[in-house]
Design a protein around this motif. Sequence first.
Motif, PDB file in Angstrom:
ATOM      1  N   ILE A 214      66.578  -8.066  42.665  1.00 23.84           N
ATOM      2  CA  ILE A 214      67.433  -7.658  41.067  1.00 23.84           C
ATOM      3  C   ILE A 214      67.050  -9.675  41.417  1.00 23.84           C
ATOM      4  CG2 ILE A 214      68.989  -7.855  39.093  1.00 23.84           C
ATOM      5  CD1 ILE A 214      70.404  -6.134  40.870  1.00 23.84           C
TER       6      ILE A 214
ATOM      7  N   LEU B 149      76.601  -8.889  42.079  1.00 23.99           N
ATOM      8  CA  LEU B 149      75.470  -8.152  42.690  1.00 23.99           C
ATOM      9  C   LEU B 149      75.776  -8.246  44.280  1.00 23.99           C
ATOM     10  CD1 LEU B 149      72.696  -8.412  39.411  1.00 23.99           C
ATOM     11  CD2 LEU B 149      73.947  -6.314  40.490  1.00 23.99           C
TER      12      LEU B 149
ATOM     13  N   GLU C 251      77.878  -6.411  45.871  1.00 21.68           N
ATOM     14  CA  GLU C 251      77.933  -4.733  45.928  1.00 21.68           C
ATOM     15  C   GLU C 251      76.481  -4.405  46.426  1.00 21.68           C
ATOM     16  OE1 GLU C 251      76.557  -3.678  42.113  1.00 21.68           O
ATOM     17  OE2 GLU C 251      78.671  -3.705  40.869  1.00 21.68           O
TER      18      GLU C 251
ATOM     19  N   HIS D 270      73.482  -5.928  46.592  1.00 25.88           N
ATOM     20  CA  HIS D 270      71.700  -5.702  46.153  1.00 25.88           C
ATOM     21  C   HIS D 270      70.767  -6.971  46.733  1.00 25.88           C
ATOM     22  CE1 HIS D 270      72.297  -2.227  43.972  1.00 25.88           C
ATOM     23  NE2 HIS D 270      73.724  -2.766  42.771  1.00 25.88           N
TER      24      HIS D 270
ATOM     25  N   VAL E 242      69.381 -10.486  45.582  1.00 23.80           N
ATOM     26  CA  VAL E 242      68.984 -10.683  44.353  1.00 23.80           C
ATOM     27  C   VAL E 242      68.235 -12.076  43.823  1.00 23.80           C
ATOM     28  CG1 VAL E 242      70.358 -11.951  42.170  1.00 23.80           C
ATOM     29  CG2 VAL E 242      71.677  -9.957  43.440  1.00 23.80           C
TER      30      VAL E 242
ATOM     31  N   THR F 235      74.596  -6.627  35.202  1.00 27.27           N
ATOM     32  CA  THR F 235      75.124  -6.234  36.178  1.00 27.27           C
ATOM     33  C   THR F 235      75.074  -4.287  35.913  1.00 27.27           C
ATOM     34  OG1 THR F 235      77.241  -6.213  36.186  1.00 27.27           O
ATOM     35  CG2 THR F 235      75.931  -7.722  37.534  1.00 27.27           C
TER      36      THR F 235
ATOM     37  N   THR G  27      71.840  -1.453  37.318  1.00 32.22           N
ATOM     38  CA  THR G  27      71.717  -0.644  39.052  1.00 32.22           C
ATOM     39  C   THR G  27      72.569   0.482  38.908  1.00 32.22           C
ATOM     40  OG1 THR G  27      74.502  -1.785  39.085  1.00 32.22           O
ATOM     41  CG2 THR G  27      71.997  -3.016  40.247  1.00 32.22           C
TER      42      THR G  27
END
Length: 255
Positions: A4, A21, A24, A26, A28, A204, A208
């Motif tokens: 992202i 994010l 979590e 992800h 970024v 966010t 996702t």
Amino acid sequence: MARIFITGSTEGLGRAAALALIAEGHEVVLHARSRQRAAAVADIVGQSGGIVTGDLASAVETRAVADGVNRIGPMDAVIHNAGIYLEAHRGNTPEGHATTLAVTALAPYMLTGLIERPKRVIYLSGGMHRGGSGSLRDIDWVTRTWQASQAYSESKLYVATLACALARHWPDVLSHSVDPGWVPTRMGGPSAPDDLEMGHLTQTWLATSTDPAAISTGHYWHHRRRQQPAAEVVDPGFQDRLIDRLAELTGVALF
């Protein structure tokens, strides 16, 4: 895990979204206006998927940001978070545009057209978009007397409209706009009454989540609830006229 890209992610809602994010799991990709501003995310850049720099008030630097993102690789989602609030003067970008329009509307439009098409795209709008003029006459404030609040409201109307236009023209992309609320960031000020955490969790989630609501498209959101935007936002005629004007101002053909 999703990859992202978040514009304006050195502070405020952009940084908060990036931290959430990353937590979590992800990947970024961060964005800073300059190398000096990039120092503000030195503590998290090692956990990120990289950082691109560029001043979104400049069309040349905005194109460089898009190039930098594309070099990193395809994005699953892009969150267009960067914006300017209540500039005292019109300003004058290198291309001669009003700074508020350039950063808050022209840059998201350009990045949408220049970044390799992601699966999801989220634009930060706001409740003040309802005060934006439905007229597209002099959107760059060339002849009008500068009004900071009106210019901000109009720029937020344009990005909300862009989100709906994208949903109509690119059905393979999930496209939304978000009102994060009046939250206590540098832009919103310390006395802002809204919830800072809820201010970033909608974007966010839209970037996702596999929740059926999040994988719809073309909606305007506030704190994970769909809201009714201004009439212009969902008007195909207004959408098309706006896209034509943004294409004319940027030299980027989106559709």
